[in-house]
Design a protein around this motif. Sequence first.
Motif, PDB file in Angstrom:
ATOM      1  N   LEU A 151       0.833  -1.143  -0.639  1.00 39.54           N
ATOM      2  CA  LEU A 151      -0.033  -0.173  -0.184  1.00 39.54           C
ATOM      3  C   LEU A 151       1.223   1.276   0.212  1.00 39.54           C
ATOM      4  O   LEU A 151       0.709   2.228  -0.937  1.00 39.54           O
ATOM      5  N   GLN A 152       2.032   1.372   0.883  1.00 39.93           N
ATOM      6  CA  GLN A 152       2.756   2.539   1.241  1.00 39.93           C
ATOM      7  C   GLN A 152       3.294   2.564  -0.365  1.00 39.93           C
ATOM      8  O   GLN A 152       3.865   3.985  -1.350  1.00 39.93           O
ATOM      9  N   GLY A 153       3.581   1.161  -1.249  1.00 41.08           N
ATOM     10  CA  GLY A 153       4.068   1.328  -2.813  1.00 41.08           C
ATOM     11  C   GLY A 153       2.943   1.772  -3.624  1.00 41.08           C
ATOM     12  O   GLY A 153       3.901   3.220  -4.138  1.00 41.08           O
ATOM     13  N   ILE A 154       1.677   1.880  -3.835  1.00 45.94           N
ATOM     14  CA  ILE A 154       1.288   2.339  -4.683  1.00 45.94           C
ATOM     15  C   ILE A 154       0.401   3.498  -4.305  1.00 45.94           C
ATOM     16  O   ILE A 154       0.233   4.910  -5.142  1.00 45.94           O
ATOM     17  N   LEU A 155       0.866   3.696  -3.033  1.00 43.30           N
ATOM     18  CA  LEU A 155      -0.426   4.806  -2.401  1.00 43.30           C
ATOM     19  C   LEU A 155       0.503   6.379  -2.611  1.00 43.30           C
ATOM     20  O   LEU A 155       0.080   6.964  -2.267  1.00 43.30           O
ATOM     21  N   ARG A 156       1.850   5.862  -2.699  1.00 44.75           N
ATOM     22  CA  ARG A 156       3.348   7.066  -2.989  1.00 44.75           C
ATOM     23  C   ARG A 156       2.902   7.420  -1.426  1.00 44.75           C
ATOM     24  O   ARG A 156       2.826   8.786  -1.077  1.00 44.75           O
ATOM     25  N   SER A 169      -5.842  10.939  -9.728  1.00 43.49           N
ATOM     26  CA  SER A 169      -5.396  11.698  -8.825  1.00 43.49           C
ATOM     27  C   SER A 169      -6.293   9.969  -7.600  1.00 43.49           C
ATOM     28  O   SER A 169      -6.852  10.531  -6.289  1.00 43.49           O
ATOM     29  N   SER A 170      -6.508   9.168  -8.239  1.00 47.12           N
ATOM     30  CA  SER A 170      -7.555   8.274  -7.694  1.00 47.12           C
ATOM     31  C   SER A 170      -6.949   7.761  -6.162  1.00 47.12           C
ATOM     32  O   SER A 170      -6.644   7.306  -5.621  1.00 47.12           O
ATOM     33  N   THR A 171      -5.219   7.951  -5.975  1.00 44.78           N
ATOM     34  CA  THR A 171      -4.532   7.602  -5.251  1.00 44.78           C
ATOM     35  C   THR A 171      -4.987   7.895  -3.634  1.00 44.78           C
ATOM     36  O   THR A 171      -5.218   8.213  -2.651  1.00 44.78           O
ATOM     37  N   VAL A 211      -7.153   7.487   0.035  1.00 43.03           N
ATOM     38  CA  VAL A 211      -6.489   7.411   1.039  1.00 43.03           C
ATOM     39  C   VAL A 211      -7.442   8.338   1.996  1.00 43.03           C
ATOM     40  O   VAL A 211      -7.938   7.809   2.754  1.00 43.03           O
ATOM     41  N   LEU A 212      -7.846   9.037   1.076  1.00 43.61           N
ATOM     42  CA  LEU A 212      -9.134  10.179   2.158  1.00 43.61           C
ATOM     43  C   LEU A 212     -10.241   9.353   1.805  1.00 43.61           C
ATOM     44  O   LEU A 212     -11.141   8.800   2.913  1.00 43.61           O
ATOM     45  N   ALA A 213     -11.066   8.147   1.250  1.00 44.20           N
ATOM     46  CA  ALA A 213     -12.162   6.999   1.428  1.00 44.20           C
ATOM     47  C   ALA A 213     -12.165   6.509   2.205  1.00 44.20           C
ATOM     48  O   ALA A 213     -12.766   6.310   2.922  1.00 44.20           O
ATOM     49  N   GLY A 214     -10.533   6.007   2.002  1.00 41.55           N
ATOM     50  CA  GLY A 214     -10.623   5.158   3.804  1.00 41.55           C
ATOM     51  C   GLY A 214     -10.509   5.985   4.870  1.00 41.55           C
ATOM     52  O   GLY A 214     -11.235   5.484   5.803  1.00 41.55           O
ATOM     53  N   VAL A 215     -10.219   6.829   4.593  1.00 38.54           N
ATOM     54  CA  VAL A 215      -9.967   7.919   6.406  1.00 38.54           C
ATOM     55  C   VAL A 215     -11.389   7.756   6.809  1.00 38.54           C
ATOM     56  O   VAL A 215     -11.965   7.472   7.956  1.00 38.54           O
ATOM     57  N   LEU A 249     -15.817  -1.204  -0.518  1.00 39.97           N
ATOM     58  CA  LEU A 249     -16.581  -0.350  -0.899  1.00 39.97           C
ATOM     59  C   LEU A 249     -15.566   0.974  -0.989  1.00 39.97           C
ATOM     60  O   LEU A 249     -15.868   1.725  -2.284  1.00 39.97           O
ATOM     61  N   ILE A 250     -14.529   1.307   0.118  1.00 40.67           N
ATOM     62  CA  ILE A 250     -13.319   2.329  -0.353  1.00 40.67           C
ATOM     63  C   ILE A 250     -12.743   2.561  -2.121  1.00 40.67           C
ATOM     64  O   ILE A 250     -12.752   3.734  -2.572  1.00 40.67           O
ATOM     65  N   TYR A 251     -12.441   1.131  -2.515  1.00 43.92           N
ATOM     66  CA  TYR A 251     -12.083   1.902  -3.217  1.00 43.92           C
ATOM     67  C   TYR A 251     -13.094   1.629  -4.543  1.00 43.92           C
ATOM     68  O   TYR A 251     -12.892   2.476  -5.385  1.00 43.92           O
TER      69      TYR A 251
END
Lengths: 341, 280
Positions: free
Chosen positions: A86-91, A150-152, A156-160, A138-140
């Motif tokens: 996740l850190q890799g693809i979401l930078r 800018s889906s990365t 993150v925002l949807a995840g929070v 759901l988040i995805y």
Amino acid sequence: MKEINLKNRKKYKLSIISAALIILIIVIIFSLSTGTIEIKISEIIEIFRGGLKNTFVWHIVTNVRLPRILTGVLVGINLAISGVLLQGILRNPIASPNIIGVNAGAGLAAVAIMTLFPGKMNFIPFAAFGGALLATLLIYILATRSSSASSTVHIVLAGVAVSSILGALTSALMMLNSDVLEISYSWLQGSLSGRSWTSFKMIWPYTLLGLFISIIISPKINLFSLGDEMAGSIGLPTKFYRTLIILTSSILAGSAVSVAGTIGFVGLIAPHAARLFIGNDHRYLVPLSALFGAILLVLSDTLARTLFQPIELSVGIITSILGGPFFLFLLYKKGKIQINK
Amino acid sequence: MLEARGLNFSYGKKQILKNVQLTADKGQIISLIGPNGSGKSTLLRCLSGLLPVEKNKIYLFDKSLDSFNSKDIAKKIAFLPQFHEKLSGLTVYDLVAMGRMPYHRSGWVYTAKDKDIIDWAIDYMKISEFKNRDVQMLSGGERQRVWIAMILAQDTPIILLDEPVTYMDLKHQWNMLEIIKNLKNNFQKTVISVFHDINHAIEISDYIYLLENGSIYNTGTPEEVITEKSIHDVFEINAHVCKINRCCKSVVVPVGFYKPQEMFSFHPSNENYKEKTSLK
């Protein structure tokens, strides 16, 4: 001359990975020998060679401690790889399985079973796994619906947002059913207490699958560090890989959470610690993070069950207490955490 | 080699590009210029295949771009965006090597041919002295050379650049222009580049496409396109286009909104023009 330099770098990375593997084996042996009953290393070696069959010590090692420790190894590996993917693809340096809703989804599903269907406690691992996958899905969907460019950031925002909603629902369920407060709280803190070969059997196929996929595609994860646009322009089908990676990390973390509860922090710090040693090349980072995750979890679990015996702490408490300062130490010692953004 | 035939593009309801015609042939340097928001970057992204465009609007070697998959496009077209992610924990060599990705299934093993091309790109961009250094440790100018080395390693006939010289000091700007010219002269690469500074575009282009509100205002050689009238029409600013002695190319000198009547011969009857000049 410079070519030699590069080869050395490779050698250096491989030697760090080997060292981590040796440390993991030492930690496992140490963990096997410590507990309410101390077992000598010589006895453990004897048992592995097939001796001492059916003695009391043999029973403790093979049926109590070994399954618990190996489950811990797999849980650590799963959480760490999930984090590094996740850190890799979401930078994003604070990306961890939490960010794709794994903990919140699994937590809500597990607490719902405890409170609404108290007779079906056996069902908790499956419900937790399902809850984790559903939350990620759901988040995805929410994130990719809004925009593709800018889906990365959107993930993150949807995840929070989704995590905090699910977390609130979990808390509400717990408060309305205070009789299960203790077990639900302890589940949410994460624990390996009493895990047997059944738990191990539940999780190993996912670990193997996740590890296999992550290692195969690790060169592609490197491309994501260039940014989605640049990665696309050098021929990476970014959408496909982003979906595959999020799914893989959800399965990894979801299966870990389903057998051990929501253990925080491992998915965040194991990859960062590994990164400080060998940089951002995921071909080496994925295996080293996995080993670091396993070491951290087994060590924490050993402390959790021995520090205040006979009372056992939740392993999640120890991962944070142990991992937090270690993380800060690395942060200050090595200057700064290296991440793509 | 690369053509747009009546290309339209919209973000949601907002139409960005309208009926754009563009042709790029082998060994040409083509510049896209125009005000902010005129669609230059969007056009570049459409040409690179990164944005979803209608069928049969962009042609690569006379075949519609949508009939290629992303790997095949990446073997023909390299694209360097204006903004790069901040990278760390990767060496210069690692980064340049990523340019070979379109030729690989897994990316785990590099062949001897890959290594030759990577080494060539590193030597050509004169970055071999720091090829084992962390990309993070480099200066802005050095980093841009590393990125160019990476797209050279991609080994494509067509290179698309989005404002390759922005945020560089004068020396690095002109170094980069020199590098782009050499890509054309030494390797017959086709370069399509967005420029903000019109003088940069004049300096190196064979053809310039001047964009205004998503349409091509004018196209042709730098001398044909860059005139005092076209700059006023498109950029809404007054400028001298002059030739300085011994210098063969024209230079655009912007003079802002001052005294247009004395300097220009365009039509004062233009209503837009009256509005604009009263702004000062």
